[in-house]
Design an enzyme around this catalytic site. Sequence first.
Site, short mmCIF file in Angstrom:
data_model
loop_
_atom_site.label_atom_id
_atom_site.label_comp_id
_atom_site.label_asym_id
_atom_site.label_seq_id
_atom_site.Cartn_x
_atom_site.Cartn_y
_atom_site.Cartn_z
N ASP A 1 -1.55 -0.41 5.91
CA ASP A 1 -2.11 0.18 7.05
C ASP A 1 -3.39 0.46 7.62
O ASP A 1 -3.56 0.46 8.96
CB ASP A 1 -1.03 1.22 8.04
CG ASP A 1 -2.36 2.27 6.74
OD1 ASP A 1 -3.19 3.35 7.23
OD2 ASP A 1 -2.16 2.47 5.15
N ASP B 1 -0.10 5.34 0.60
CA ASP B 1 -0.33 5.82 1.48
C ASP B 1 -0.78 5.24 3.50
O ASP B 1 -0.81 4.62 3.60
CB ASP B 1 -1.74 6.94 1.37
CG ASP B 1 -1.50 7.91 -0.24
OD1 ASP B 1 -0.93 8.13 -0.27
OD2 ASP B 1 -2.83 6.71 -0.44
N ASP C 1 0.61 -0.60 0.15
CA ASP C 1 0.35 -0.28 -0.10
C ASP C 1 1.28 1.21 0.36
O ASP C 1 2.07 1.04 0.38
CB ASP C 1 -0.66 -0.18 1.22
CG ASP C 1 -1.43 1.29 1.72
OD1 ASP C 1 -2.28 1.39 0.20
OD2 ASP C 1 -2.03 1.60 2.28
#
Length: 221
Positions: free
Chosen positions: A179, A9, A7
């Site tokens: 996250d 961001d 991922d």
Amino acid sequence: MGLAIFDLDNTLLAGDSDYLWGQFLVEQGAVNSEDYERTNQAFYRQYQEGTLNIYEFLAFQLALLEQHSLRQLENWRSQYLEEKIRPIILPQAQELLASHRSQGHRLLIITATNRFITGPIAEILGVDDLIATEPEIRGGRYTGQVSGVPSYREGKVTRLKAWLKEQALTLGTSWFYSDSHNDIPLLEQVTHPIAVDPDEMLNAHARTNGWTVISLREKTS
């Protein structure tokens, strides 16, 4: 050959490139600052809460691409990359990417953020393969519409499966670093799901399921 998926961001970056693009546009006077900032913050909260309607958000975000020439957009983007993105690239994220490269793994970034923003970020990070939400382009201009399936939540799984088929690859030995609880559908697909500085919901899910939890922000001695 293993496949290491990341991922973007709040995983490889210490911030959200979508949200920061909105902040940047406000600072440049490219949008009505009060209305845009309020809406941008509302969508970001919805993303964090897992209630975001991705098509409503994309209609909001991609509208600006339609309203300006590609030259103007690229000029803004260059400044945005220097001011907003380079300062939040995590050194430990770069080390993690380098570690997978040294082991001969193929690297892939998969992100809900659109390709106009994330294409150059992937280049900065030295990752050739990118799955991102695709803004539609016709006649050399953005239309303000999305092309195909947005790579968000279950859409990331759909897009990844299509990419794997195109590349004649499998998830036989695979990692996914994220996250966000929004990425649980994809984390469940790989052989090594890894929560990176996870939000509360992902942290709880990861620990319940025995997934690895790491930080790319904590300083190491």
